[in-house]
Design an enzyme around this catalytic site. Structure first.
Site, PDB file in Angstrom:
ATOM      1  N   ASP A 242     -11.202   2.595   4.100  1.00  0.00           N
ATOM      2  CA  ASP A 242     -11.337   1.169   4.062  1.00  0.00           C
ATOM      3  C   ASP A 242     -12.926   0.901   4.098  1.00  0.00           C
ATOM      4  O   ASP A 242     -13.432  -0.124   3.659  1.00  0.00           O
ATOM      5  CB  ASP A 242     -11.072   0.265   5.227  1.00  0.00           C
ATOM      6  CG  ASP A 242      -9.519  -0.314   5.005  1.00  0.00           C
ATOM      7  OD1 ASP A 242      -9.190  -0.515   3.663  1.00  0.00           O
ATOM      8  OD2 ASP A 242      -8.799  -0.673   5.734  1.00  0.00           O
TER       9      ASP A 242
ATOM     10  N   GLN B 267      -4.590  -1.899   9.665  1.00  0.00           N
ATOM     11  CA  GLN B 267      -4.537  -3.217   8.790  1.00  0.00           C
ATOM     12  C   GLN B 267      -4.872  -4.596   9.775  1.00  0.00           C
ATOM     13  O   GLN B 267      -4.763  -4.707  10.970  1.00  0.00           O
ATOM     14  CB  GLN B 267      -3.024  -3.475   8.727  1.00  0.00           C
ATOM     15  CG  GLN B 267      -2.619  -4.631   7.767  1.00  0.00           C
ATOM     16  CD  GLN B 267      -3.334  -4.564   6.371  1.00  0.00           C
ATOM     17  OE1 GLN B 267      -3.204  -3.492   5.762  1.00  0.00           O
ATOM     18  NE2 GLN B 267      -3.967  -5.717   6.142  1.00  0.00           N
TER      19      GLN B 267
ATOM     20  N   LYS C 298       0.672  -1.010   0.176  1.00  0.00           N
ATOM     21  CA  LYS C 298      -0.025  -0.067  -0.019  1.00  0.00           C
ATOM     22  C   LYS C 298       1.038   1.278  -0.037  1.00  0.00           C
ATOM     23  O   LYS C 298       0.421   2.439  -0.650  1.00  0.00           O
ATOM     24  CB  LYS C 298      -0.856   0.003   1.216  1.00  0.00           C
ATOM     25  CG  LYS C 298      -1.990  -1.167   1.112  1.00  0.00           C
ATOM     26  CD  LYS C 298      -2.853  -1.211   2.496  1.00  0.00           C
ATOM     27  CE  LYS C 298      -3.742  -2.481   2.394  1.00  0.00           C
ATOM     28  NZ  LYS C 298      -4.404  -2.670   3.356  1.00  0.00           N
TER      29      LYS C 298
END
Lengths: 363, 363
Positions: free
Chosen positions: B190, B167, B123
């Protein structure tokens, strides 16, 4: 005739499809050219199963055929809801005598739709019977969004009100989404706030309130000894207030869920695979015997009023399921009226009680 | 062998069932005796498709059989994502030159799971390539919830950070739900915040962010000319981060969606009815050719690392779909790696760019 009705429905859908495609190309010609995907809201279509309900469809299909053997057990929502309401009344009494507090429900009613007025009246009567305080704000059809938001804000601040609901549907010109988002989360006894819906959808989370009709459907299944775990369930209809939350809730109970909507090809075939069918479309007698697997359990959420001069009220209610046919195929079924409807009211009372218990930290 | 694997899985599930039932009776014996329905969270079970993955299952099933005719078109997620990333880079440049601002992404990484570290590294590299600022907070496995919340709070207040992600998965002892709820909504790139999820589920609403992997799946379908409207879609797996939002998103695009999970009976039969199959379980080669209708479109979200000494990294990734078999049945399929994975990263960059555009009111 069903085929003809569905063809009409499909024709309406094709119009929808055209407008969808033009919206989609609009989105792609707009400033954000990075993706092909259009904005989600532009994808919304009316759930137009049919524009017209044939009169004979309403009249004939709901009469049981006495020559057939009746097999389905009746899921008696009226009796079950009365039992629940009586327990709620006991709890309300216990709360009053223990801490001197009473649960309170506020309802905002907009306009003069007859069905909305009847629903609100039933809710208020049920509150009275259970010993729950209730208040109604009755706004004119022409009221502004601010009138509603101001009523909401008053109830939000009132410590004696533990549940607030806006009777739906609102007049079309009002922004229902915006108004529902303004509901105070901890008083959202209808469970329609998007945060409640998100927490219903997500594993490991628990919404503050589960929407009343879906919660009532599950309760009817559990109390009738219907196993949900591992079963195939089909929810017909995907409204924000019934179809969607019912599908999410059935999935939480580990059913394998398929949501059928107006654009589904072969809905009949798909429904026939299900152990549990929840019909929540608002289209009288949509679900015929050919839609049901022998032994399926049928929950009929539909309540469509049609004129009936022989009735005291001048109308009677028809469900989404052709009851007269379904009772010969299903193993259990809810009637309309007397099935899901009374459970919705009972669950509203329960959500209000639970909200008051939470507020006063009373258990 | 598949049957044996599923039997094992079912045995694990029966254990789950027992504990579910005891939880359920616990709930009914508790203070709230009004309903039969237990609290929702008590219904949660691990998605335990299988406890053991047979080695030969991993090894053999992913090799195409050269004697069969290959029919499936490759949906090249790598190429598509590169095209999207290049457009994102152009937009980032345009933003910099127009208003002197740069989108910024912050990532919170907890512990030393190799796969998480690799995902985060990818990422960050992708951000650099697109000209997006990035920051990583690397917390120890033993860190406290407060450490994470404090990092979140710093990023929340930082006007140069427009996207924040934690994460996943977090170490089990941490309350993932609580931590994700603390994400600032307008930086939740997200899309896992329950309010975003609720707005994804509800018609007429639009979440601020759509979760990256589901958004990537839809984009792959649209760019491959796959019609979603009116099609049957099966999503295998119901995780909060992929299965659930993918099913909601496919429904927004008017597919008729069924979600298959570890407790589904005959998942193979159900999957075989679908025009579009999205597999998101994390069980290598679960989906064999017998699970697919000829001509189905297959999106494989699974990425299961297995040791492979012949690979530079020492491992290789397996999907949920038995690629070697599926290419002989499907009309189009995503490979693993090089399918959904790169799209997830591209959608993260896009969500970050869109968040920055919203923050600076730049269009």
């Amino acid at each position: 005739m069903l085929a003809a009705v569905l063809r009409k429905s499909e024709a309406a859908m094709h119009t929808g499809l055209r407008s969808l495609r033009s919206l989609s190309s609009l989105a792609n010609n707009g400033s954000c050219q990075i993706l092909k995907s259009p904005p989600l809201v532009s994808l919304d279509l009316l759930e137009d199963w049919t524009c017209r309900v044939d009169q004979d469809r309403q009249e004939t299909a709901s009469i049981p055929n006495p020559s057939n053997q009746l097999t389905a057990a009746l899921i008696d929502g009226k009796a079950i809801s009365e039992e629940i309401r009586s327990k709620i009344a006991n709890e309300v009494n216990r709360m009053k005598s223990s801490i001197g507090k009473t649960p309170g429900l506020a309802v905002i009613l907009v306009g003069d739709r007859r069905d909305c007025q009847i629903y609100v009246r039933n809710k208020i009567l049920a509150c009275e019977e259970a010993g729950i305080r209730s208040e109604v704000v009755d706004l004119r059809e022409s009221c502004s969004e601010d009138d509603i938001l101001s009523a909401l804000s008053n109830f939000n601040e009132n410590p004696e009100i533990h549940g607030v609901l806006v009777q739906l549907p609102l007049p079309e010109r009002l922004d229902e989404g915006k108004i529902l988002s303004m509901l105070p989360l901890e008083k959202d006894v209808d469970g329609f706030h998007p945060l409640n819906m998100g927490n219903l959808a997500l594993k490991g989370r628990e919404p503050l309130f589960i929407p009343c009709t879906p919660k009532g459907c599950i309760e009817l299944l559990l109390r009738s000894g219907v196993e949900i775990y591992g079963k195939r369930a089909v929810v017909i209809g995907r409204s924000n207030i019934v179809g969607l939350p019912t599908s999410l809730l059935l999935q939480r109970y580990h059913a394998t869920v398929t949501v059928i909507h107006a654009l589904t090809k072969n809905p009949e075939m798909l429904a026939r695979e299900a152990d549990i069918v929840v019909a929540a479309v608002g289209m009288p007698n949509l679900v015929r015997k050919s839609w049901l697997k022998p032994g399926a359990v049928v929950i009929d959420v539909g309540t469509y009023p049609i004129e009936d001069s022989s009735s005291d009220q001048g109308y009677r209610l028809l469900g989404d399921v052709c009851y007269g046919e379904a009772i010969n195929v299903a193993s259990a079924i809810t009637p309309v009226p007397g099935g899901v409807g009374p459970m919705t009211v009972a669950m509203l009372l329960l959500n209000t009680l639970e909200s008051a218990k939470r507020f006063y930290d009373f258990s």
